[in-house]
Design a protein around this motif. Sequence first.
Motif, short mmCIF file in Angstrom:
data_model
loop_
_atom_site.label_atom_id
_atom_site.label_comp_id
_atom_site.label_asym_id
_atom_site.label_seq_id
_atom_site.Cartn_x
_atom_site.Cartn_y
_atom_site.Cartn_z
N SER A 16 64.63 -2.23 30.55
CA SER A 16 64.58 -3.16 31.81
C SER A 16 63.99 -4.22 31.51
N GLU A 17 64.43 -5.48 31.98
CA GLU A 17 63.61 -6.76 32.32
C GLU A 17 62.30 -6.65 32.51
N GLY A 18 61.73 -5.68 33.51
CA GLY A 18 60.48 -5.47 33.79
C GLY A 18 59.76 -5.10 32.50
N LEU A 20 60.34 -5.24 29.45
CA LEU A 20 60.34 -6.37 28.19
C LEU A 20 59.54 -7.56 28.75
N ALA A 21 59.41 -7.84 30.06
CA ALA A 21 58.40 -8.79 30.46
C ALA A 21 57.06 -8.38 30.16
N ALA A 22 56.66 -7.17 30.64
CA ALA A 22 55.39 -6.64 30.46
C ALA A 22 54.96 -6.65 28.92
N GLY A 24 56.07 -8.54 26.42
CA GLY A 24 56.11 -9.77 26.33
C GLY A 24 54.67 -10.52 26.67
N ARG A 25 54.05 -10.00 27.41
CA ARG A 25 52.70 -10.39 27.76
C ARG A 25 51.52 -9.70 27.15
N SER A 26 51.95 -8.56 26.33
CA SER A 26 50.94 -8.12 25.56
C SER A 26 50.19 -8.50 24.48
N LEU A 31 57.60 -9.92 21.16
CA LEU A 31 58.88 -9.26 21.44
C LEU A 31 60.02 -10.17 21.05
N ARG A 33 64.07 -10.78 20.87
CA ARG A 33 65.35 -10.31 21.79
C ARG A 33 66.42 -10.81 20.95
#
Length: 124
Positions: A16-18, A20-22, A24-26, A31, A33
């Motif tokens: 999910s985009e959520g 992947l966004a999480a 990406g902040r790690s 990440l 794509r």
Amino acid sequence: MRRNPATVVVLAGHASEGLLAAVGRSMNVVLVRPDDSAEGLDAAAGALRRAAGISSPYVLVAADPLAAVAAEWRAMWEIPREPSRAAAGSEAFELRAAEALAAWRAGQFELPDYYLVLAKQAGP
């Protein structure tokens, strides 16, 4: 053979985009794509090539070079609604496997260190 120090992990399945966004902040995780201009094996191979050049402890790739192989494997073992699909199942799997193997042998991509398989969420 990949020579960078990163541990490369492919996300297999729908992310999910959520999620992947999480990711990406790690910290310590990059990440990668796939490009929007490519699809399937080409998109995954391109993402893995980019991942191979990244120096980070972990590189998470949101594209699976073996996705079509896995899909045909599952389809091969499903009970077909049409008798003609039963015969075509193994041929389609063999074709996708041969395509992936040829791309790998041609150096289009290196396989990742790990796969993280994402399960489908059960619906209500």
